[in-house]
Write a protein that holds these residues in place. Structure first.
Motif, PDB file in Angstrom:
ATOM      1  N   LYS A 193      -5.767  -4.566  -6.399  1.00 17.09           N
ATOM      2  CA  LYS A 193      -5.038  -3.554  -5.659  1.00 17.09           C
ATOM      3  C   LYS A 193      -3.735  -3.745  -5.169  1.00 17.09           C
ATOM      4  N   VAL A 194      -3.413  -5.241  -5.131  1.00 13.95           N
ATOM      5  CA  VAL A 194      -2.060  -5.632  -4.800  1.00 13.95           C
ATOM      6  C   VAL A 194      -1.346  -6.543  -5.834  1.00 13.95           C
ATOM      7  N   LEU A 195      -1.664  -6.083  -7.108  1.00 11.58           N
ATOM      8  CA  LEU A 195      -0.817  -6.750  -8.256  1.00 11.58           C
ATOM      9  C   LEU A 195       0.657  -6.856  -7.978  1.00 11.58           C
ATOM     10  N   ALA A 196       1.363  -8.030  -8.528  1.00 15.79           N
ATOM     11  CA  ALA A 196       2.767  -7.795  -8.503  1.00 15.79           C
ATOM     12  C   ALA A 196       3.323  -7.303  -9.791  1.00 15.79           C
ATOM     13  N   PRO A 216      -0.777 -11.985  -7.574  1.00 19.54           N
ATOM     14  CA  PRO A 216       0.088 -12.416  -6.675  1.00 19.54           C
ATOM     15  C   PRO A 216      -0.397 -13.648  -6.327  1.00 19.54           C
ATOM     16  N   SER A 217       0.621 -14.512  -5.727  1.00 13.94           N
ATOM     17  CA  SER A 217       0.432 -15.903  -5.280  1.00 13.94           C
ATOM     18  C   SER A 217       0.059 -15.784  -3.832  1.00 13.94           C
ATOM     19  N   ASN A 218      -0.207 -16.857  -2.991  1.00 13.82           N
ATOM     20  CA  ASN A 218      -0.422 -16.672  -1.545  1.00 13.82           C
ATOM     21  C   ASN A 218       0.881 -17.128  -0.920  1.00 13.82           C
ATOM     22  N   LEU A 219       1.771 -17.165  -1.704  1.00 19.51           N
ATOM     23  CA  LEU A 219       3.343 -17.123  -0.850  1.00 19.51           C
ATOM     24  C   LEU A 219       3.758 -15.901  -0.991  1.00 19.51           C
ATOM     25  N   LEU A 220       3.795 -15.161   0.335  1.00 14.79           N
ATOM     26  CA  LEU A 220       4.218 -13.744   0.363  1.00 14.79           C
ATOM     27  C   LEU A 220       5.968 -13.767   0.671  1.00 14.79           C
TER      28      LEU A 220
END
Length: 338
Positions: free
Chosen positions: A161-164, A205-209
């Motif tokens: 749901k939060v793909l970059a 996504p990575s865990n760096l937002l």
């Protein structure tokens, strides 16, 4: 400020309440909340308008809220907390308060750390002034730690749901894998086959937002400016709660913010089709946060009226005024074209 169990205002999906979150959390049914996401006042050395505790008091204080949150979460629910960094008093050495919170949440309360996230705010001003600007001893502090806790080891989540967005290179790879990629075993031992070039709708996504916190002309700030009301000084950007609300909840799930401030979380939850409840102890912040749910064409007189009435203790249905604003605009347009 006395806690009020009647909403200061409500919308189609949620309600904003004024008072101590510990008292308000107690009114919720155990096991009823899908996600609690919040950004509490940080344990800073310099006192802020919105209130913050000394670092040595902070961890015990925060755990009082966390104990209640744990009871209210569903078994597959999540608790996401944004903590800003801080320094020890008088020296260029970092405080570990945010890490102490994380460790005690796990060791003492029984939460599980689902994942640690790091919010990089590229628009953040250099700080702290003493160690960065004046003495030039430290780099700019532009990262917040965001802990994602689960009540159990298996909190509900869906990363799709939060793909970059794909990078340009990845787009070329998907378009013509043979031209841009040769399947092979990586030095790490991972066997990356041709399926690596499959179009999955976006990248994990990575865990760096990386999210800039630079809003300057949104509905909330426009409302504050139009009415002469001081806005909340520590708002987080909508993209931050949006990421976790989308990843960790489904339509009509219940999202709660226990330190709501200007109620960014409620606004995002409403837009995403989630039910929401926000708690904030400062009445002026709650009253001004209703601006987020008004039409951009709402008049300053209307906003000032709602702000004042909320402070006087009236419970407002914001949806009624949103609908009336649109009716007024249609009537004005009809008269203009008549």
């Amino acid at each position: 400020m006395k806690t009020q169990t009647t909403p200061a205002y409500h919308t189609a999906k949620g309600a904003a309440l004024i008072g101590d979150s510990r008292e308000l959390l107690a009114t919720l049914a155990d096991g009823s909340v899908n996600l609690v996401i919040t950004s509490p006042p940080f344990a800073l050395q310099r006192q802020k308008d919105y209130g913050n505790l000394e670092q040595h008091e902070y961890v015990d204080w925060f755990l009082d809220f966390a104990r209640l949150v744990q009871r209210k979460l569903r078994d597959d629910g999540s608790f996401v907390v944004d903590f800003g960094g801080a320094y020890m008093k008088g020296v260029p050495a970092r405080s570990l308060y945010n890490f102490r919170v994380m460790l005690r949440m796990v060791d003492e309360l029984g939460f599980f750390l689902a994942e640690d996230f790091y919010w990089f705010n590229p628009s953040k001003l250099p700080s702290p002034i003493e160690w960065v600007n004046k003495r030039k001893l430290r780099a700019k502090d532009s990262i917040n730690t965001v802990w994602w806790f689960g009540k159990t080891e298996w909190p509900k989540a869906d990363i799709t749901k939060v793909l970059a967005p794909y990078s340009d290179r990845m787009k070329k790879l998907i378009e013509d894998p043979d031209k841009f990629y040769t399947p092979k075993v990586r030095p790490s031992g991972h066997d990356i086959g041709k399926g690596f070039a499959k179009d999955n709708g976006g990248a994990i996504p990575s865990n760096l937002l990386q999210i800039a916190n630079s809003e300057s002309n949104g509905q909330y700030l426009s409302g504050c400016k139009a009415t002469g009301v001081k806005g909340h000084p520590a708002r987080f950007p909508a993209k931050l709660p949006e990421f976790f609300i989308r990843m960790l909840t489904d339509s009509d799930d219940l999202v709660v913010d226990i330190f709501a401030g200007s109620n960014t979380t409620g606004q995002v939850a409403e837009a995403e089709g989630r039910r929401w409840i926000s708690f904030e102890v400062v009445p002026e912040y709650v009253a001004a946060s209703c601006f987020r749910f008004l039409d951009r064409n709402a008049s300053p007189d209307l906003m000032q009226s709602l702000y004042s009435r909320i402070l006087l203790g009236e419970s407002i249905n914001v949806g009624d005024y949103l609908q009336q604003t649109r009716l007024d605009l249609r009537e004005d347009a009809r008269k203009y074209h008549a």
